[in-house]
Design a protein around this motif. Structure first.
Motif, mmCIF file in Angstrom:
data_model
loop_
_atom_site.group_PDB
_atom_site.id
_atom_site.type_symbol
_atom_site.label_atom_id
_atom_site.label_comp_id
_atom_site.label_asym_id
_atom_site.label_seq_id
_atom_site.Cartn_x
_atom_site.Cartn_y
_atom_site.Cartn_z
ATOM 1 N N ALA A 204 0.838 -1.197 0.000
ATOM 2 C CA ALA A 204 0.000 0.000 0.000
ATOM 3 C C ALA A 204 0.873 1.248 0.000
ATOM 4 O O ALA A 204 2.006 1.238 0.519
ATOM 5 N N TYR A 207 -1.630 7.178 -3.561
ATOM 6 C CA TYR A 207 -2.148 7.042 -4.918
ATOM 7 C C TYR A 207 -1.264 7.853 -5.890
ATOM 8 O O TYR A 207 -0.932 9.004 -5.639
ATOM 9 N N HIS A 246 -3.254 -3.576 -10.392
ATOM 10 C CA HIS A 246 -4.072 -2.528 -9.767
ATOM 11 C C HIS A 246 -3.452 -1.143 -9.974
ATOM 12 O O HIS A 246 -3.628 -0.232 -9.149
ATOM 13 N N ASN A 269 -5.767 1.871 -7.877
ATOM 14 C CA ASN A 269 -6.820 1.109 -7.212
ATOM 15 C C ASN A 269 -7.755 0.495 -8.237
ATOM 16 O O ASN A 269 -8.963 0.344 -7.991
ATOM 17 N N SER A 273 -10.135 -4.230 -5.933
ATOM 18 C CA SER A 273 -9.222 -3.689 -4.941
ATOM 19 C C SER A 273 -9.988 -2.917 -3.887
ATOM 20 O O SER A 273 -11.036 -2.342 -4.152
ATOM 21 N N THR A 274 -9.428 -2.924 -2.660
ATOM 22 C CA THR A 274 -10.082 -2.219 -1.548
ATOM 23 C C THR A 274 -9.449 -0.871 -1.252
ATOM 24 O O THR A 274 -9.911 -0.154 -0.369
ATOM 25 N N GLY A 275 -8.377 -0.527 -1.977
ATOM 26 C CA GLY A 275 -7.707 0.737 -1.736
ATOM 27 C C GLY A 275 -6.436 0.821 -2.566
ATOM 28 O O GLY A 275 -5.993 -0.175 -3.174
ATOM 29 N N PRO A 276 -5.815 1.992 -2.645
ATOM 30 C CA PRO A 276 -4.608 2.148 -3.450
ATOM 31 C C PRO A 276 -3.474 1.220 -2.963
ATOM 32 O O PRO A 276 -3.041 1.323 -1.803
ATOM 33 N N HIS A 277 -3.061 0.345 -3.825
ATOM 34 C CA HIS A 277 -1.954 -0.548 -3.489
ATOM 35 C C HIS A 277 -1.435 -1.205 -4.777
ATOM 36 O O HIS A 277 -2.074 -1.132 -5.829
#
Length: 297
Positions: A204, A207, A246, A269, A273-277
């Motif tokens: 993570a 972004y 991603h 993301n 995906s659940t978040g920027p990673h």
């Protein structure tokens, strides 16, 4: 009567004296001519002998000049061979030392680092006392030794180059700086909560942060791939590939050559995906490996 006889005798004696003188004169001229002819013959032979000797002298001088020229060329070749061999020796020992310092087990494969002394090597002072035949033989021996050393050096260089290329092609750095939120192997799926196998690691971060290739290679895929969103796959050779998923954006295209540390896109993301990673994978012959085992920094 007596006077007449006396006169006849006197005339006869005078005639005999004249004839004797004439004979002596002719004899003297004959001997003189013979001596003169003999002197001419001797002079001719002497001249011819001198001409022959002079011609032989010219021939010997020409041979001497040619021999000196050949000797000079051979000496220069010999000295150049000595210098070349010295450079080959130095480079061979340098490569040997570098490789052995990296991997001591290579000693048997590469041979000893101490090179044998050359028995054929002679000093420059000794060259002047060496015949052309001996010098040529020594030069040929040197050339054969140089060829042997060059072959050995080429093998060393090939081995060193292969190691260097393999190292450059092995993923070994972080693709992006951040924190690992999901490790390699078994885990619970963050969306379904079910047990699953994670083929890489999730890193993570902010972004849009730059993502770099972890080794030299060729981009074989750059685009959208289902739940992975925007993906870049780099083929590093030797059966090794790395995958970056991603991503928010991609700045390379398929077929492009990339270097270790070169930016290939930005963290995002996209996809499932659940978040920027970044989802990062390393595969060897298609089998997922733990990327942490290939990160040395």
């Amino acid at each position: 009567m007596g006077d007449q006889v006396r006169q006849v005798v006197l005339k006869f004696n005078e005639q005999r004296e004249r004839e004797g003188f004439r004979r002596k004169r002719l004899s003297g001229l004959l001997w003189f001519s013979l001596a003169l002819g003999l002197a001419g013959v001797l002079a001719t032979f002497h001249y011819m002998a001198m001409e022959k000797e002079q011609a032989q002298g010219y021939a010997l001088r020409a041979q001497y000049i040619q021999l000196e020229s050949e000797m000079l060329v051979v000496r220069r070749q010999f000295e150049q061979a000595q210098k070349t061999l010295a450079r080959v020796d130095a480079l061979t020992q340098k490569l040997n030392g570098s490789l052995l310092s990296e991997d001591g087990d290579r000693r048997l494969a590469l041979g000893p680092t101490d090179l044998p002394e050359r028995s054929a090597e002679v000093s420059s002072a000794a060259l002047g006392q060496t015949t052309p035949t001996e010098l040529k033989s020594q030069l040929e021996a040197f050339q054969l030794e140089i060829e042997s050393r060059e072959t050995s050096l080429e093998r060393l260089y090939s081995h060193w180059l292969e190691r260097r290329l393999r190292w450059a092609s092995t993923p070994s750095i972080w693709p992006v700086r951040g924190w690992v939120t999901s490790r390699f192997g078994g885990r619970e799926d963050p969306l379904t909560g079910r047990k699953s196998t994670h083929a890489g690691i999730d890193i993570a971060g902010p972004y849009g942060k730059d993502i770099v290739s972890t080794a030299d290679g060729t981009v074989v895929f750059a685009g959208v791939e289902g739940s992975y969103g925007k993906v870049v796959v780099v083929d590093h050779g030797y059966g090794m590939k790395s995958r970056y998923a991603h991503m928010a954006s991609i700045v390379v295209s398929a077929g492009e050559l990339v270097k270790r540390g070169q930016t290939i896109g930005q963290l995002g993301n996209t996809g499932r995906s659940t978040g920027p990673h970044l989802h990062y994978e390393v595969r060897i012959n298609g089998i997922p490996q733990n990327p942490r085992n290939y990160i040395i920094n």
